[in-house]
Scaffold this active site. Structure first.
Site, short mmCIF file in Angstrom:
data_model
loop_
_atom_site.label_atom_id
_atom_site.label_comp_id
_atom_site.label_asym_id
_atom_site.label_seq_id
_atom_site.Cartn_x
_atom_site.Cartn_y
_atom_site.Cartn_z
N THR A 243 24.34 -2.75 -19.59
CA THR A 243 23.63 -3.58 -18.63
C THR A 243 24.52 -4.66 -18.00
O THR A 243 25.43 -5.19 -18.66
CB THR A 243 22.43 -4.27 -19.32
N GLU B 257 23.57 -7.53 -17.70
CA GLU B 257 23.33 -8.75 -18.49
C GLU B 257 24.54 -9.08 -19.37
O GLU B 257 24.68 -10.21 -19.82
CB GLU B 257 22.09 -8.58 -19.38
N TYR C 116 19.67 -10.45 -26.06
CA TYR C 116 19.70 -9.10 -25.49
C TYR C 116 21.11 -8.75 -25.00
O TYR C 116 21.67 -7.71 -25.35
CB TYR C 116 18.69 -9.02 -24.35
N LYS D 188 23.75 -5.92 -26.47
CA LYS D 188 24.25 -4.83 -25.63
C LYS D 188 25.78 -4.82 -25.58
O LYS D 188 26.40 -3.78 -25.39
CB LYS D 188 23.66 -4.94 -24.21
P1 NAP Z 1 11.93 0.22 -20.77
O1 NAP Z 1 11.04 0.69 -19.69
O2 NAP Z 1 11.65 -1.06 -21.45
O3 NAP Z 1 12.00 1.39 -21.88
C1 NAP Z 1 12.55 1.17 -23.15
C2 NAP Z 1 12.32 2.40 -23.99
O4 NAP Z 1 12.85 2.15 -25.29
C3 NAP Z 1 10.83 2.75 -24.18
O5 NAP Z 1 10.71 4.15 -24.23
C4 NAP Z 1 10.54 2.15 -25.55
O6 NAP Z 1 9.45 2.76 -26.23
C5 NAP Z 1 11.84 2.49 -26.26
N1 NAP Z 1 12.04 1.72 -27.47
C6 NAP Z 1 12.00 0.39 -27.64
N2 NAP Z 1 12.22 0.07 -28.93
C7 NAP Z 1 12.38 1.24 -29.59
C8 NAP Z 1 12.59 1.58 -30.94
N3 NAP Z 1 12.69 0.66 -31.90
N4 NAP Z 1 12.73 2.89 -31.28
C9 NAP Z 1 12.61 3.85 -30.33
N5 NAP Z 1 12.38 3.59 -29.03
C10 NAP Z 1 12.26 2.30 -28.67
O7 NAP Z 1 13.45 0.14 -20.26
P2 NAP Z 1 14.14 0.85 -18.99
O8 NAP Z 1 14.04 -0.07 -17.85
O9 NAP Z 1 13.70 2.26 -18.89
O10 NAP Z 1 15.67 0.80 -19.45
C11 NAP Z 1 16.24 1.85 -20.22
C12 NAP Z 1 17.47 1.33 -20.93
O11 NAP Z 1 18.41 0.83 -19.98
C13 NAP Z 1 17.22 0.18 -21.89
O12 NAP Z 1 18.12 0.32 -22.96
C14 NAP Z 1 17.57 -1.07 -21.09
O13 NAP Z 1 17.98 -2.10 -21.95
C15 NAP Z 1 18.72 -0.53 -20.26
N6 NAP Z 1 18.90 -1.16 -18.95
C16 NAP Z 1 17.86 -1.27 -18.08
C17 NAP Z 1 18.07 -1.80 -16.82
C18 NAP Z 1 16.96 -1.92 -15.82
O14 NAP Z 1 17.12 -2.69 -14.85
N7 NAP Z 1 15.86 -1.19 -15.97
C19 NAP Z 1 19.36 -2.22 -16.45
C20 NAP Z 1 20.40 -2.06 -17.35
C21 NAP Z 1 20.16 -1.51 -18.59
P3 NAP Z 1 7.93 2.23 -26.04
O15 NAP Z 1 7.45 2.85 -24.75
O16 NAP Z 1 7.26 2.75 -27.24
O17 NAP Z 1 8.01 0.73 -25.95
O1 G4F Z 2 12.97 -8.91 -14.00
P1 G4F Z 2 13.66 -9.71 -15.04
O2 G4F Z 2 12.93 -10.01 -16.28
O3 G4F Z 2 15.02 -8.93 -15.33
P2 G4F Z 2 16.41 -9.36 -16.01
O4 G4F Z 2 16.25 -10.54 -16.89
O5 G4F Z 2 17.42 -9.45 -14.92
O6 G4F Z 2 16.69 -8.10 -16.95
C1 G4F Z 2 16.49 -6.77 -16.47
O7 G4F Z 2 17.67 -6.31 -15.89
C2 G4F Z 2 18.79 -6.18 -16.79
C3 G4F Z 2 19.98 -5.72 -15.96
O8 G4F Z 2 20.64 -6.81 -15.40
C4 G4F Z 2 18.42 -5.21 -17.87
F1 G4F Z 2 19.46 -5.02 -18.70
C5 G4F Z 2 17.22 -5.72 -18.63
O9 G4F Z 2 16.85 -4.75 -19.61
C6 G4F Z 2 16.06 -5.90 -17.66
O10 G4F Z 2 15.68 -4.63 -17.20
O11 G4F Z 2 14.16 -11.10 -14.41
C7 G4F Z 2 14.95 -11.15 -13.25
C8 G4F Z 2 15.11 -12.60 -12.83
C9 G4F Z 2 15.57 -13.52 -13.96
O12 G4F Z 2 16.55 -14.39 -13.48
C10 G4F Z 2 14.31 -14.31 -14.33
O13 G4F Z 2 14.56 -15.63 -14.83
O14 G4F Z 2 13.85 -13.10 -12.40
C11 G4F Z 2 13.64 -14.38 -12.96
N1 G4F Z 2 12.20 -14.63 -13.04
C12 G4F Z 2 11.55 -15.60 -12.34
N2 G4F Z 2 10.27 -15.58 -12.65
C13 G4F Z 2 11.31 -13.98 -13.79
C14 G4F Z 2 10.07 -14.59 -13.56
N3 G4F Z 2 11.44 -12.94 -14.63
C15 G4F Z 2 10.33 -12.48 -15.26
N4 G4F Z 2 10.42 -11.41 -16.08
N5 G4F Z 2 9.09 -13.06 -15.05
C16 G4F Z 2 8.91 -14.13 -14.22
O15 G4F Z 2 7.81 -14.63 -14.06
#
Ligand code: NAP
Ligand code: G4F
Length: 353
Positions: free
Chosen positions: A135, A137, A159, A163
């Site tokens: 990520t 992050e 987090y 990672k």
């Molecule tokens: P998500 O929607 O939160 O999905 C996370 C998945 O992990 C869900 O299937 C969840 O299962 C499963 N999980 C959580 N804890 C677990 C455990 N203890 N054992 C087995 N499974 C578990 O996340 P996503 O957005 O699809 O992201 C996928 C991956 O990419 C994550 O590792 C995230 O950190 C990483 N990532 C995401 C972003 C982004 O912007 N979306 C960016 C960079 C990296 P449940 O449905 O049961 O909760």
């Molecule tokens: O949508 P966010 O919670 O995503 P964040 O923290 O960037 O993390 C996501 O992206 C990462 C990749 O860079 C992943 F690795 C991670 O698993 C996840 O998918 O927040 C985005 C921004 C932050 O700066 C937060 O402070 O939005 C700001 N924010 C402002 N108001 C908020 C809110 N975030 C959330 N969740 N809720 C609010 O009300």
């Protein structure tokens, strides 16, 4: 006859797991996925792919397990002997990681180690490839702009720190045991399947509800944070492409464009054809819309984090050059799709009620 490749996805019920499953099924893989036991159904994103266990030659098979349980991880891998493992499982919410830091480290850091160790222990080094969901992050308090594969990490949350461990243990197992193990360093990617507590989905959901008179106000945290937002459908293609290369490497996946949270709100309001104006700054910012008596967006300091990642902007030239990875969505088409699907689902809910 050529046999179908077998993929195993940890995190199959998540946003990315569902899109990756669709992609791999289209490519004729047999897709295995690990789901957690839950007191209510947690498979809404993959219900459309479900196949009854009684049919022959299933292409989509689910197994109970948990990334924090070494024995279940190891025995699932041994049973399936997958060609490719995608580790998408994580406690993926940055703010929540400050509330449950130990669990986040267990799932997001040691979880990756458990899979790599199972590949090594079962002597699958020459058979099973491994993808780690890294990520942006990890860049946290960014040291250079834009961020690329060589930019040093400076994580700002439990987090992000977890990672970083997963990133380096993936490289360590690649170098020590010659496992095909690669890290995708993915910047934020969204869709209508995004979890409701991430900011894009929260904004789209609330503003659509306000438009339909189902909600009064949206409360947000830091409006000035900048993110590089792409579409999850584009990003799962990059994951798969990394796994098809001759050599395992690490790649940044991003759009190269950034917007503030406030700009994201404005773009959604424009898509909804709501005429808006902002008053005040910082914590006192409020957004008003023509035809609505009260403020429709306000800041609540409870949504601020103990530490913030102020700005993220990725440079994915390496992925474009080596993987021939292409982006199909921009911020406008991403928002257009999210808004349209949100409105349909809210109108559907209304009909059912
Ligand atoms: P998500 O929607 O939160 O999905 C996370 C998945 O992990 C869900 O299937 C969840 O299962 C499963 N999980 C959580 N804890 C677990 C455990 N203890 N054992 C087995 N499974 C578990 O996340 P996503 O957005 O699809 O992201 C996928 C991956 O990419 C994550 O590792 C995230 O950190 C990483 N990532 C995401 C972003 C982004 O912007 N979306 C960016 C960079 C990296 P449940 O449905 O049961 O909760
Ligand atoms: O949508 P966010 O919670 O995503 P964040 O923290 O960037 O993390 C996501 O992206 C990462 C990749 O860079 C992943 F690795 C991670 O698993 C996840 O998918 O927040 C985005 C921004 C932050 O700066 C937060 O402070 O939005 C700001 N924010 C402002 N108001 C908020 C809110 N975030 C959330 N969740 N809720 C609010 O009300």
């Amino acid at each position: 006859m050529k046999r179908n490749k077998k993929a195993l996805i940890f995190g199959i019920t998540g946003q990315d797991g569902s899109y990756l499953s669709e992609l791999l099924l289209k490519k004729n893989y047999v897709v295995h996925g690990v789901i957690r036991r839950s007191s209510s159904f947690n498979t809404s994103r993959i219900n459309h792919l479900y196949q009854d266990p009684h049919i022959n030659n299933r292409k989509f098979i689910l197994h109970y397990g948990d990334i924090t349980d070494s024995i279940s991880v190891s025995s699932i891998i041994k049973k399936i002997l997958p060609d490719e493992i995608y580790n998408l499982a994580a406690q993926s919410h940055v703010a929540v990681s400050f509330e449950v830091p130990e669990y986040t480290a267990n799932a997001d850091a040691i979880g990756s180690l458990r899979i790599l160790e199972a590949i090594r222990f079962h002597n699958l080094q020459n058979k099973t490839k491994f993808y780690q969901a890294g990520t942006s992050e990890m860049y946290g308090k960014v040291i250079e702009v834009p961020q690329k594969e060589t930019t040093p990490f400076y994580p700002r949350s439990p987090y992000g720190v977890a990672k970083v461990y997963a990133h380096w243990i993936t490289i360590n197992y690649r170098e020590a045991y010659d496992i095909f193990a690669c890290n995708g360093i993915l910047f934020n990617h969204e869709s209508s399947r995004r979890g409701g507590t991430f900011v894009t989905k929260k904004i789209v959901n609330a503003l659509c509800k306000i438009k339909l008179d189902l909600q009064k106000t949206l409360y947000l945290g830091n409006l000035e944070a900048k993110r590089d937002w792409g579409h999850a459908k584009d990003y799962v293609v990059a994951m798969w492409k990394m796994m098809q290369q001759k050599k395992p490497k690490d790649y940044v996946i991003a759009t190269g464009k950034q917007y503030t949270v406030k700009q994201f709100v404005n773009l959604v309001l424009k898509e909804l054809k709501m005429e808006y104006s902002w008053k005040g700054t910082g914590i006192n910012s409020k957004c008003f819309v023509k035809g609505f008596k009260n403020k429709i967006v306000s800041v609540d300091k409870n949504y601020f984090r103990p530490l913030e990642v102020d700005t993220l902007l990725g440079n994915s030239s390496k992925a474009k050059r080596e993987l021939k990875w292409k982006i199909n969505y921009n911020i406008k088409s991403l928002i257009k799709e999210m808004v349209s699907e949100e409105l349909s689902s809210l109108k559907n809910d209304k009909k059912i009620r």
